[in-house]
Design a protein around this motif. Structure first.
Motif, PDB file in Angstrom:
ATOM      1  N   UNK A  69      -3.461 -11.056   0.512  1.00  0.00           N
ATOM      2  CA  UNK A  69      -2.306 -10.910   1.591  1.00  0.00           C
ATOM      3  C   UNK A  69      -1.405  -9.882   1.062  1.00  0.00           C
ATOM      4  N   UNK A  70      -1.210  -8.973   2.606  1.00  0.00           N
ATOM      5  CA  UNK A  70      -0.166  -7.617   3.286  1.00  0.00           C
ATOM      6  C   UNK A  70       1.192  -8.367   3.176  1.00  0.00           C
ATOM      7  N   UNK A  71       0.908  -9.467   3.081  1.00  0.00           N
ATOM      8  CA  UNK A  71       2.115  -9.951   3.313  1.00  0.00           C
ATOM      9  C   UNK A  71       3.382 -10.027   2.693  1.00  0.00           C
ATOM     10  N   UNK A  72       2.840 -10.114   1.315  1.00  0.00           N
ATOM     11  CA  UNK A  72       3.632  -9.862  -0.705  1.00  0.00           C
ATOM     12  C   UNK A  72       3.130  -8.604  -0.727  1.00  0.00           C
ATOM     13  N   UNK A  73       4.530  -8.002  -1.152  1.00  0.00           N
ATOM     14  CA  UNK A  73       4.815  -6.620  -1.848  1.00  0.00           C
ATOM     15  C   UNK A  73       4.103  -6.265  -3.006  1.00  0.00           C
ATOM     16  N   UNK A  74       3.790  -5.048  -3.318  1.00  0.00           N
ATOM     17  CA  UNK A  74       4.505  -5.153  -4.888  1.00  0.00           C
ATOM     18  C   UNK A  74       5.725  -5.374  -5.578  1.00  0.00           C
ATOM     19  N   UNK A  75       6.332  -4.773  -4.493  1.00  0.00           N
ATOM     20  CA  UNK A  75       7.828  -4.637  -5.389  1.00  0.00           C
ATOM     21  C   UNK A  75       8.415  -6.167  -5.282  1.00  0.00           C
ATOM     22  N   UNK A  76       7.484  -6.802  -4.488  1.00  0.00           N
ATOM     23  CA  UNK A  76       8.111  -8.728  -4.164  1.00  0.00           C
ATOM     24  C   UNK A  76       7.270  -9.413  -5.516  1.00  0.00           C
ATOM     25  N   UNK A  77       5.915  -8.817  -5.978  1.00  0.00           N
ATOM     26  CA  UNK A  77       5.930  -9.323  -7.262  1.00  0.00           C
ATOM     27  C   UNK A  77       6.198  -8.874  -8.256  1.00  0.00           C
ATOM     28  N   UNK A  78       6.731  -7.559  -8.488  1.00  0.00           N
ATOM     29  CA  UNK A  78       7.533  -7.039  -9.860  1.00  0.00           C
ATOM     30  C   UNK A  78       8.760  -8.092  -9.932  1.00  0.00           C
TER      31      UNK A  78
END
Length: 110
Positions: A69-78
């Motif tokens: 899903x491109x709407x979720x960035x790695x930064x948001x996940x971390x």
């Protein structure tokens, strides 16, 4: 590691306030003031529910990231993952302090 009980209590209150903002609740009129036991139990339940919500949110973001899903960035996940981790660690520390206090009270002579 020394844990300050007042700062943990303030953190739990802020987490409960944040959780209550996210929920839509109907207002109820209370005729009698709740006892301190009920208030503590409600506060503890709210804190645990908040931690659970943070963990579910982090898991859903991780799953979305893994699925591409491109709407979720790695930064948001971390960030979501770290928030859940810190909240869980704080909850474990509160539990440890409660168990330690209980053991200390139970070992007091009557």
């Amino acid at each position: 590691m020394n844990i300050n009980a007042t700062s943990l209590f303030q953190e739990m209150q802020s987490m409960a306030t944040e959780a209550s903002r996210n929920r839509v609740e109907s207002t109820t009129i209370k005729t009698a003031a709740p006892s301190s036991t009920n208030q503590f139990g409600d506060l503890l339940a709210d804190a645990i529910n908040t931690v659970n919500g943070l963990q579910k949110e982090a898991k859903s973001k991780v799953t979305a990231m893994e699925m591409g899903d491109r709407s979720v960035s790695l930064a948001e996940v971390m960030i979501a993952s770290q928030k859940a981790s810190v909240a869980f660690e704080a909850t474990v520390q509160v539990r440890n302090k409660l168990v330690e206090s209980y053991k200390e009270i139970m070992s007091m002579p009557v």
